[in-house]
Each structure stands twice: as C-alpha cells, then as structure tokens.
Design an enzyme around this catalytic site. Structure first.
Site, PDB file in Angstrom:
ATOM      1  N   TRP A  74       0.906  -1.161   0.000  1.00 64.78           N
ATOM      2  CA  TRP A  74       0.000   0.000   0.000  1.00 64.78           C
ATOM      3  C   TRP A  74       0.943   1.208   0.000  1.00 64.78           C
ATOM      4  O   TRP A  74       1.617   1.477   1.008  1.00 64.78           O
ATOM      5  CB  TRP A  74      -0.871  -0.027   1.239  1.00 64.78           C
ATOM      6  N   ASN A 100       6.810  -3.621   6.219  1.00 60.94           N
ATOM      7  CA  ASN A 100       5.556  -2.904   6.440  1.00 60.94           C
ATOM      8  C   ASN A 100       5.843  -1.863   7.516  1.00 60.94           C
ATOM      9  O   ASN A 100       6.375  -2.195   8.573  1.00 60.94           O
ATOM     10  CB  ASN A 100       4.474  -3.875   6.911  1.00 60.94           C
ATOM     11  N   GLU A 482     -19.432  16.076  12.160  1.00 55.08           N
ATOM     12  CA  GLU A 482     -18.899  14.736  11.837  1.00 55.08           C
ATOM     13  C   GLU A 482     -19.608  13.665  12.663  1.00 55.08           C
ATOM     14  O   GLU A 482     -19.951  12.601  12.156  1.00 55.08           O
ATOM     15  CB  GLU A 482     -17.388  14.706  12.063  1.00 55.08           C
TER      16      GLU A 482
HETATM   17  C1  AGP Z   1     -17.556   9.358   5.422  1.00 58.12           C
HETATM   18  O1  AGP Z   1     -17.903   8.545   6.542  1.00 58.12           O
HETATM   19  C2  AGP Z   1     -18.404   9.074   4.237  1.00 58.12           C
HETATM   20  N1  AGP Z   1     -18.224   7.715   3.847  1.00 58.12           N
HETATM   21  C3  AGP Z   1     -18.301  10.092   3.108  1.00 58.12           C
HETATM   22  O2  AGP Z   1     -18.862  11.281   3.599  1.00 58.12           O
HETATM   23  C4  AGP Z   1     -16.890  10.445   2.592  1.00 58.12           C
HETATM   24  O3  AGP Z   1     -16.190  11.152   3.571  1.00 58.12           O
HETATM   25  C5  AGP Z   1     -17.043  11.348   1.353  1.00 58.12           C
HETATM   26  O4  AGP Z   1     -17.694  10.605   0.350  1.00 58.12           O
HETATM   27  C6  AGP Z   1     -15.689  11.869   0.824  1.00 58.12           C
HETATM   28  O5  AGP Z   1     -14.908  10.786   0.435  1.00 58.12           O
HETATM   29  P1  AGP Z   1     -13.354  11.060   0.102  1.00 58.12           P
HETATM   30  O6  AGP Z   1     -12.717  11.503   1.393  1.00 58.12           O
HETATM   31  O7  AGP Z   1     -12.823   9.754  -0.397  1.00 58.12           O
HETATM   32  O8  AGP Z   1     -13.276  12.144  -0.932  1.00 58.12           O
END
Ligand code: AGP
Length: 609
Positions: A74, A100, A482
């Site tokens: 990764w 790793n 959040e």
């Molecule tokens: C976060 O819990 C969600 N799955 C979603 O809001 C995510 O943060 C958003 O789609 C942005 O994704 P990214 O950070 O890959 O751009």
C-alpha cells in the site's frame, strides 16, 4: 498497510507465498512481489497492480525453491510501480527484504549509503534496509539485522533473506504486526493471521524490538540486546473472516482502534520537537510562494469536508490567512475569485471523489495553487494537484470514514504549522506546545478508546430514538457535524448538528422529553456558554450526553451522562472528541441491526456526481 508473507520448509515456496498474499488482498494494495532462494541465488518477481498481474507473470518462476518472502504494497513513499514494489534488494542482488511500516530516517540513511557507494533503484523508504544489511553484513544475517534496527527510526515489520544464509529467514518487528506460523518441518511468516491460517494455528507473536531466526525446524527469537526470548505458542482461534478483521467484529471497529497507529504514522518524520518545527519535504510551497498566498479555500465532501472545517480554524489561527471552506459540489459551480495568490486545499481519503476532483480541476484551470490531502498514493486527485500531503492511515475498508478523518485532522495541523512557520506568524514556544500535543495524541486516543463500554451502554439505552442532536461551539461544532454524519450514515437514525448558540433561533422547538442531545464542551473560552446551552435543552427534558476534557469538572452534575477525554490543547481536541462519537455511531448501528461496514445506499468512493 502492507501485507507480508514468508515461508521456509520442504514444500515449493511460490504457491504458498502467492496464496498467502491472496489472503491479504482485503487490506488493499497497489503492487505485489515475491523473492525466492533457489540454488544459492535470490530471484525476485514483482508487478504493479493486482496480484493477478504477478501470478500471470510467473511462467514457472523457480518452482523448486523452498524458501521465500512475499509482499503486497500500500504505497506511502513512492508511487505504485514495479520499481517501488517489494521485495527490495541490495546492490549485489543477494539480499531481499519486505517491509511494512515507515522508516522515518530513511533519507539520511539513503544519503549515507550512497556515500558508501550504494545505488538505489526505487523512491521507497524500505530500500535502505537491504543496503544496510549489505553494508553491515559480517556473515550472520540475524546479527546484522540487530545492527540494522539499531540504526533505523520508525515502524517496521521486516523479513530478510540472504543467498549467503540460504537455510534461514530473518525477521524484526517494531510497531507493525508480524507473526511466525509454526509448522512441522516448515515455518511461516505473516503480517496478518489470514495468510497462514490454512497451514497452522500455532504462532509466535513477535513483540517490539524482537528479532527472529527462522529455519525449517527452528525459530529462535532474541530481544533488541540479542538475549534469547522464550515465547509461548499463541493458538489462533479465529476463522478466516474474523482473522481479516484482526479479531474485531467489523472493519469499522478495527479502524477506530487503528487510529493511534495511523496518527503516529502520519506524523512520522514530519515533526521535530527539538527544533519546534514541521518538515514537509514533499511540499514545494517555499517561503516566497507561501508569502504570496492571500486566500485559502478548503474543499471536500462529507467527512473530509468536516475535516476541512477544523482545518479552517487551525490555519487561520496559526498562519493568519483567511480561509473559506466549501463543499466541493458547491464550490465547483460558484463563481469564486481565485488567482495565483489563492491556495486551494482539497481533502479526499480516496483521492477519487468526483466533485472534489472537479473542484480541483477548476482551481487548476483558473491558475490557483493547489494542494491535496489524500490517503491514496497516485490517486487522481494526488496526480492532478500541485502539491500532495499524504495521510498514512493505511487502507480504510469500512464505508464510514474514521482513521482517515483523524489523520486528515493531523494533516491540517501539519499544514497550519507549516504555513505559520513560512509566514513567521507563530513563535517557537507555541509551535513546541502544539507539536508536543501532536506527539501525545496517539496515547491520548488510546486512553479515549477506553470509554467504549460507557458509550455502548448509552447507545443501548437510546438506540430506539428517532432523532438526535449534536451541539457545540467553535471547533466542537465542526466535530458535531462529523458525529451527526457518522450516526446517520450507519445507524440510519436522523441526527442533526447545530451550533449550540443557534438552537434558540428555531431548532429548540424540536427538543422535547427524551430527545438525545450530544453536547461537545472542549473549548474553554466558550465553556460557560455551552453549559447554558446544555441547561437550555435540559429545561426541555432532553437527555444529554456531554463530552468534555477531564479537567472540566462539574459538567456531570448538569447532564445525564458525561464522557471525559484527556486534556489537550484546545486546537488538538477535535481528534480526541470525535473518537467517542465514532464509537457511539458504531454501537447505535449495532443495536439497530444495521450493516456497519457497508451501510445501505453508500459507497466507499463516490466517483459519480
Ligand atoms: C464518510 O464517513 C463518508 N463515507 C463520506 O462522507 C466520505 O467522507 C465522502 O464521500 C468523501 O470521500 P473522500 O474523502 O474519499 O473524498
């Protein structure tokens, strides 16, 4: 994080190595490789992309070899390509290593080794390891590894082989997991149990500082001083599925508990307490360019947007530059005023979110400087941004973002300090205080995680609620957003975050008996106001769960339940405050019988508009 496998015994090593790597695919990776020892020579085969590319390139590759090592990478340091894929070898090609973790002092080691005549083929931090073994080798591979780890700073799980020591493998571990699988006339190595579960359940778990010599019939482990260590056999009880989650019931819970490690890795090699400064070698924004910046936009989606809201406060308060935060799907259609003196920071865990990528392209088109904060090396957003600051959270499998969010916050602190240093808007004392707080973060997150049981009980009590509210002021409001999103997206309970001072302007009408309200009260300068807002909702018979630092005594008299987090600089508090909210969402979702890792209607990477 990368996947490691190793084998030494009587069977053909290649199929065992490839099968072991296949069991680690769930972790996410972008290249794979193996090295085997055959008739006194080390042979390496590695390919960018998925394991299939490696398998398809085998064509009978050294199928008689009975010892070898394998790796799925990764990417952190260096793009995903064949040269950067592991295993890495020394100048002679007799030594191969898989690793790793993050070698924090790899640049100075690399410079020293080059001065000693070594030549490097990759951009990785790992490649210093086989060259160090080559440089220090006196005939015993394990003794040499002991010397190597005395020179290395950072995290590692590493396995090495040397054509000169054909009957053994050597391994060492610090801060990255590594286990030894015990067989009959054969032994195995892996970063994760799934890779060896088919062959044995009897294992030794290597501890930090331990070094192992593995032969087909023996495993000898010594501590960092070279003293023999007697290990108890750990018998694995997990089945395959549990093993992939390292024993956790869900990837989300595993990733919540991986946050201390992810934060440590993201800080690795970037903060110096002695110098009281942040070093971001990968950022091209020098003093001159930074001095020209008169406006910053931060743009992202979802959780990443919430990280940007914390970033706004941090960068404005430290670097004294006006910052505007906007949802990417809005910013890309707004007629914003950007030019070469504007810095646009795009935040994206996946680096592939369509709206965020579109906003980045618009910023590039109008000539703004752009900087990406992302968790995926060589992602579309990483490739198209002028600068990239990687978070090193490792692959995040659960749709609900947890460790990616907290490492995005760490990236905001690093950027705020970096810009403040370049603009000389922060004195050394303040920088040292914040850096000190950053370095203590991992430990404080570990302490905060101990609230799990209390949070679980609160979730069990209120999981039937139809609606909930998250309130806070300043940075706590950004974290409340959040917390509300986490709860909504995995428990399907309606949740709304509100600036606590705004409640009385309308939403208070929704606060009635029994409505759960999560009140975040970590910001000293508005603490009294928060207590007033808590009393406001208590007067309407709401049920209040408060989150506050340990020193904020008395709040437990005012609320129904209080969860205390370790004291920290108020700017740093969000990283701690969000952890109980992540756990609250997790346990609420469990109580409500939801699919925690793959919630309905959602995708891990939203590559459509
Ligand atoms: C976060 O819990 C969600 N799955 C979603 O809001 C995510 O943060 C958003 O789609 C942005 O994704 P990214 O950070 O890959 O751009």
């Amino acid at each position: 994080m990368c996947g490691i496998v190793g084998y030494i015994g009587e069977q053909c090593a290649v199929p065992i190595l490839l099968e072991g790597l296949a069991k680690l695919e769930y972790r996410g990776y972008d290249s794979a490789g193996i090295a085997v020892l055959d008739d006194g020579t080390v042979e390496v085969k590695k390919q960018k992309g998925k394991l299939n590319n490696l398998v398809n390139s085998m064509n009978g590759f050294y199928k008689e070899a009975v010892s070898g090592i394998g790796h799925t990478r990764w990417a952190t340091h260096g793009r995903p390509n064949n040269e950067n894929a592991h295993p890495h070898t020394d100048c002679t090609g007799k030594i191969a290593v898989v690793h790793n973790g993050i070698i924090e002092n790899y640049m100075e080691l690399r410079e020293w080794l080059i001065s000693r005549g070594h030549s490097f083929k990759s951009e990785t931090d790992t490649e210093v390891l086989p060259h160090l073994i080559e440089e220090l080798y006196q005939g015993d591979l394990v003794d040499t590894l002991q010397q190597v780890i005395s020179k290395v700073e950072g995290s590692y799980a590493m396995v090495a082989m040397n054509a000169e020591n054909s009957g053994e493998l050597a391994a060492a571990r610090h801060d990255s997991p590594l286990i030894i699988g015990l067989g009959e006339g054969e032994n195995f190595l892996a970063s994760d149990i799934p890779a060896i579960l088919k062959h044995t359940r009897n294992t030794y778990i290597l501890e930090d500082g331990e070094v192992a010599r593995i032969t087909p019939r023996e495993v000898n482990i010594s501590d960092s001083q070279g003293r023999p260590v007697l290990k108890e056999v750990f018998k694995v009880q997990w089945e395959q599925g549990q093993a992939e989650k390292n024993g956790y019931p869900h990837f989300m819970l595993k990733e919540i508990y991986e946050q201390p490690r992810a934060i440590r890795d993201t800080l690795a090699g970037r903060v110096s307490l002695d110098e009281g400064k942040v070093t971001l070698k990968e950022i091209k924004l020098d003093e001159e360019k930074v001095s020209q910046i008169d406006k910053i936009y931060i743009t992202a989606c979802g959780t990443a947007y919430h990280a940007g809201m914390v970033g706004k406060s941090i960068i404005e308060s430290l670097a004294r530059v006006p910052v505007e935060v906007d949802i990417a799907s809005e910013l890309r259609y707004r007629d914003v005023m950007m030019n070469e003196n504007t810095l646009v920071i795009v935040i994206s865990q996946s680096g592939e979110t369509a709206d965020t990528l579109a906003s980045l392209r618009e910023a590039n088109r109008v000539g703004a400087r752009t900087l990406a904060v992302t968790n995926v090396v060589d992602s579309s957003i990483a490739r198209e941004a002028g600068d990239v600051l990687y978070t090193w959270a490792g692959p995040e499998i659960a749709v609900a973002s947890t460790k990616a969010y907290t490492t995005q916050l760490v990236a905001m602190y690093l950027l705020g300090l970096y810009l403040a240093q370049k603009r000389e808007t922060i004195d050394r004392g303040e920088a040292v205080e914040i850096i000190n707080n950053l370095r203590e973060l991992s430990t404080k997150v570990e302490t905060t995680l101990q609230n799990g049981e209390k949070i679980k009980q609160f979730a069990e009590q209120y999981s039937n609620s139809t609606s909930s509210f998250f309130i806070g002021r300043g940075l706590d409001y950004a974290v409340a957003l959040e917390g509300a999103l986490k709860l909504k997206e995995i428990s399907y309970m309606h949740a709304e975050a509100y600036a606590a001072g705004e409640l009385k302007h309308g939403t208070l009408s929704l606060i009635v008996e029994g409505v759960p309200v999560v009140a975040l009260a970590t910001q000293q300068h508005v603490y009294d106001k928060m207590i007033s807002n808590i009393k406001e909702v208590k007067a309407r018979d709401a049920t209040v769960l408060a989150l506050a630092p340990e020193g904020f005594t008395g709040i437990e008299q005012v609320v129904d339940e209080a969860v205390f987090i370790p004291e920290a600089h108020p700017v740093i508090a969000p990283v701690l405050t969000v952890v109980p909210l992540q756990m609250l969402a997790y346990y609420m979702a469990l109580q409500r019988g939801c699919d925690v890792d793959q919630p309905r209607n959602l995708a891990k990477s939203v590559t459509v508009e």
